[in-house]
Design a protein around this motif. Structure first.
Motif, PDB file in Angstrom:
ATOM      1  N   THR A   1       0.968  11.771   1.391  1.00 39.84           N
ATOM      2  CA  THR A   1       0.480  11.896   2.761  1.00 39.84           C
ATOM      3  C   THR A   1       1.521  11.219   3.645  1.00 39.84           C
ATOM      4  O   THR A   1       2.655  11.045   3.206  1.00 39.84           O
ATOM      5  CB  THR A   1      -0.914  11.257   2.927  1.00 39.84           C
ATOM      6  OG1 THR A   1      -0.843   9.879   2.593  1.00 39.84           O
ATOM      7  CG2 THR A   1      -1.939  11.943   2.034  1.00 39.84           C
ATOM      8  N   ASP A   2       1.170  10.827   4.845  1.00 43.26           N
ATOM      9  CA  ASP A   2       2.152  10.243   5.767  1.00 43.26           C
ATOM     10  C   ASP A   2       3.014   9.160   5.106  1.00 43.26           C
ATOM     11  O   ASP A   2       4.191   9.344   4.894  1.00 43.26           O
ATOM     12  CB  ASP A   2       1.457   9.656   6.998  1.00 43.26           C
ATOM     13  CG  ASP A   2       0.813  10.727   7.851  1.00 43.26           C
ATOM     14  OD1 ASP A   2       1.313  11.861   7.830  1.00 43.26           O
ATOM     15  OD2 ASP A   2      -0.187  10.420   8.523  1.00 43.26           O
ATOM     16  N   LYS A   3       2.406   8.032   4.786  1.00 43.92           N
ATOM     17  CA  LYS A   3       3.151   6.936   4.174  1.00 43.92           C
ATOM     18  C   LYS A   3       2.557   6.536   2.830  1.00 43.92           C
ATOM     19  O   LYS A   3       2.933   5.526   2.260  1.00 43.92           O
ATOM     20  CB  LYS A   3       3.135   5.724   5.098  1.00 43.92           C
ATOM     21  CG  LYS A   3       3.829   5.943   6.415  1.00 43.92           C
ATOM     22  CD  LYS A   3       3.745   4.713   7.270  1.00 43.92           C
ATOM     23  CE  LYS A   3       4.412   4.940   8.615  1.00 43.92           C
ATOM     24  NZ  LYS A   3       4.307   3.789   9.491  1.00 43.92           N
ATOM     25  N   HIS A   4       1.628   7.307   2.344  1.00 39.36           N
ATOM     26  CA  HIS A   4       0.885   6.935   1.156  1.00 39.36           C
ATOM     27  C   HIS A   4       0.898   8.054   0.121  1.00 39.36           C
ATOM     28  O   HIS A   4       1.280   9.174   0.407  1.00 39.36           O
ATOM     29  CB  HIS A   4      -0.569   6.615   1.517  1.00 39.36           C
ATOM     30  CG  HIS A   4      -0.719   5.697   2.679  1.00 39.36           C
ATOM     31  ND1 HIS A   4      -0.424   4.365   2.610  1.00 39.36           N
ATOM     32  CD2 HIS A   4      -1.129   5.923   3.952  1.00 39.36           C
ATOM     33  CE1 HIS A   4      -0.646   3.804   3.790  1.00 39.36           C
ATOM     34  NE2 HIS A   4      -1.072   4.739   4.617  1.00 39.36           N
ATOM     35  N   VAL A   5       0.423   7.716  -1.062  1.00 41.30           N
ATOM     36  CA  VAL A   5       0.210   8.685  -2.130  1.00 41.30           C
ATOM     37  C   VAL A   5      -1.273   8.651  -2.468  1.00 41.30           C
ATOM     38  O   VAL A   5      -1.834   7.577  -2.689  1.00 41.30           O
ATOM     39  CB  VAL A   5       1.048   8.325  -3.375  1.00 41.30           C
ATOM     40  CG1 VAL A   5       0.747   9.269  -4.518  1.00 41.30           C
ATOM     41  CG2 VAL A   5       2.520   8.335  -3.061  1.00 41.30           C
ATOM     42  N   GLU A   6      -1.897   9.818  -2.484  1.00 35.85           N
ATOM     43  CA  GLU A   6      -3.302   9.920  -2.856  1.00 35.85           C
ATOM     44  C   GLU A   6      -3.395  10.499  -4.258  1.00 35.85           C
ATOM     45  O   GLU A   6      -2.848  11.562  -4.531  1.00 35.85           O
ATOM     46  CB  GLU A   6      -4.065  10.813  -1.877  1.00 35.85           C
ATOM     47  CG  GLU A   6      -4.321  10.170  -0.551  1.00 35.85           C
ATOM     48  CD  GLU A   6      -5.267  10.985   0.318  1.00 35.85           C
ATOM     49  OE1 GLU A   6      -5.993  11.856  -0.207  1.00 35.85           O
ATOM     50  OE2 GLU A   6      -5.264  10.745   1.531  1.00 35.85           O
ATOM     51  N   ILE A   7      -4.103   9.780  -5.123  1.00 35.94           N
ATOM     52  CA  ILE A   7      -4.289  10.220  -6.491  1.00 35.94           C
ATOM     53  C   ILE A   7      -5.779  10.411  -6.739  1.00 35.94           C
ATOM     54  O   ILE A   7      -6.577   9.539  -6.409  1.00 35.94           O
ATOM     55  CB  ILE A   7      -3.728   9.204  -7.508  1.00 35.94           C
ATOM     56  CG1 ILE A   7      -2.244   8.965  -7.244  1.00 35.94           C
ATOM     57  CG2 ILE A   7      -3.908   9.682  -8.938  1.00 35.94           C
ATOM     58  CD1 ILE A   7      -1.967   7.658  -6.650  1.00 35.94           C
ATOM     59  N   SER A   8      -6.121  11.547  -7.317  1.00 38.45           N
ATOM     60  CA  SER A   8      -7.504  11.841  -7.675  1.00 38.45           C
ATOM     61  C   SER A   8      -7.552  12.028  -9.182  1.00 38.45           C
ATOM     62  O   SER A   8      -6.740  12.769  -9.741  1.00 38.45           O
ATOM     63  CB  SER A   8      -7.973  13.100  -6.948  1.00 38.45           C
ATOM     64  OG  SER A   8      -9.300  13.392  -7.269  1.00 38.45           O
ATOM     65  N   PHE A   9      -8.481  11.342  -9.837  1.00 36.53           N
ATOM     66  CA  PHE A   9      -8.577  11.425 -11.291  1.00 36.53           C
ATOM     67  C   PHE A   9     -10.017  11.206 -11.736  1.00 36.53           C
ATOM     68  O   PHE A   9     -10.870  10.792 -10.965  1.00 36.53           O
ATOM     69  CB  PHE A   9      -7.644  10.410 -11.965  1.00 36.53           C
ATOM     70  CG  PHE A   9      -7.826   8.988 -11.504  1.00 36.53           C
ATOM     71  CD1 PHE A   9      -8.744   8.152 -12.112  1.00 36.53           C
ATOM     72  CD2 PHE A   9      -7.074   8.491 -10.457  1.00 36.53           C
ATOM     73  CE1 PHE A   9      -8.917   6.857 -11.690  1.00 36.53           C
ATOM     74  CE2 PHE A   9      -7.234   7.183 -10.018  1.00 36.53           C
ATOM     75  CZ  PHE A   9      -8.149   6.358 -10.640  1.00 36.53           C
ATOM     76  N   VAL A  10     -10.246  11.514 -13.003  1.00 42.98           N
ATOM     77  CA  VAL A  10     -11.551  11.313 -13.615  1.00 42.98           C
ATOM     78  C   VAL A  10     -11.432  10.160 -14.602  1.00 42.98           C
ATOM     79  O   VAL A  10     -10.552  10.166 -15.463  1.00 42.98           O
ATOM     80  CB  VAL A  10     -12.035  12.588 -14.337  1.00 42.98           C
ATOM     81  CG1 VAL A  10     -13.369  12.341 -15.026  1.00 42.98           C
ATOM     82  CG2 VAL A  10     -12.137  13.751 -13.369  1.00 42.98           C
ATOM     83  N   THR A  11     -12.302   9.169 -14.460  1.00 41.12           N
ATOM     84  CA  THR A  11     -12.275   8.018 -15.355  1.00 41.12           C
ATOM     85  C   THR A  11     -12.875   8.394 -16.708  1.00 41.12           C
ATOM     86  O   THR A  11     -13.469   9.459 -16.860  1.00 41.12           O
ATOM     87  CB  THR A  11     -13.071   6.839 -14.766  1.00 41.12           C
ATOM     88  OG1 THR A  11     -14.446   7.208 -14.669  1.00 41.12           O
ATOM     89  CG2 THR A  11     -12.527   6.440 -13.404  1.00 41.12           C
ATOM     90  N   ASP A  12     -12.729   7.523 -17.683  1.00 42.78           N
ATOM     91  CA  ASP A  12     -13.312   7.778 -19.002  1.00 42.78           C
ATOM     92  C   ASP A  12     -14.836   7.843 -18.935  1.00 42.78           C
ATOM     93  O   ASP A  12     -15.469   8.446 -19.797  1.00 42.78           O
ATOM     94  CB  ASP A  12     -12.881   6.694 -19.998  1.00 42.78           C
ATOM     95  CG  ASP A  12     -11.421   6.834 -20.399  1.00 42.78           C
ATOM     96  OD1 ASP A  12     -10.879   7.953 -20.255  1.00 42.78           O
ATOM     97  OD2 ASP A  12     -10.835   5.841 -20.854  1.00 42.78           O
TER      98      ASP A  12
END
Length: 144
Positions: A110-121
């Motif tokens: 994104t602008d100055k960031h990184v967005e991470i989407s994940f599924v936990t255990d």
């Protein structure tokens, strides 16, 4: 007045001992969670990253500032504190994760960031926003 000093000390101990025990157990659990992360070749590592979770209002504003250790190996993606105490505290703010790379749903700049989407255990989807010095390298390793 001097009669209140033993009462004060007893009350202080009744509050301090459980706090120390809870912290000790949390720190021990945090250490066990991230044991063996370095067993696989580390493809990316950045200590001193910042970030927050998008889980709730509190986690959005209660993020970490330059105390996260972000690690990507060929098998896993990890976010933890730079030491066990910060890892334990980060678990309350949804910033302590060890995830298989196959469980990562998306990673984008994104602008100055990184967005991470994940599924936990545990099967819960989590969205985390990280501020990294080397975000391009992180994304190329994670998506590559």
């Amino acid at each position: 007045m001097e009669k209140l000093i033993p009462l004060f000390l007893a009350a202080w101990l009744l509050m301090a001992i459980p706090t120390v025990v809870i912290a000790w157990r949390g720190i021990s659990k945090a250490k066990k969670t991230f044991e063996g992360v370095d067993k696989h070749p580390v493809l990316f590592r950045e200590k001193g990253a910042s970030g927050h979770s998008k889980r709730s209002f509190i986690t959005r504003f209660g993020g970490a500032n330059r105390v996260l250790d972000v690690i990507v190996t060929d098998a896993e993606f990890c976010i933890k504190g730079v030491n066990a105490l910060f890892t334990f505290i980060g678990s309350y703010y949804d910033l302590s994760h060890r995830v298989r790379r196959s469980n990562i749903l998306s990673a984008r700049q994104t602008d100055k960031h990184v967005e991470i989407s994940f599924v936990t255990d545990a099967g819960r989807q989590t969205d985390v926003v990280l501020t990294l010095k080397n975000s391009e390298q992180f994304l190329s390793v994670l998506n590559g």
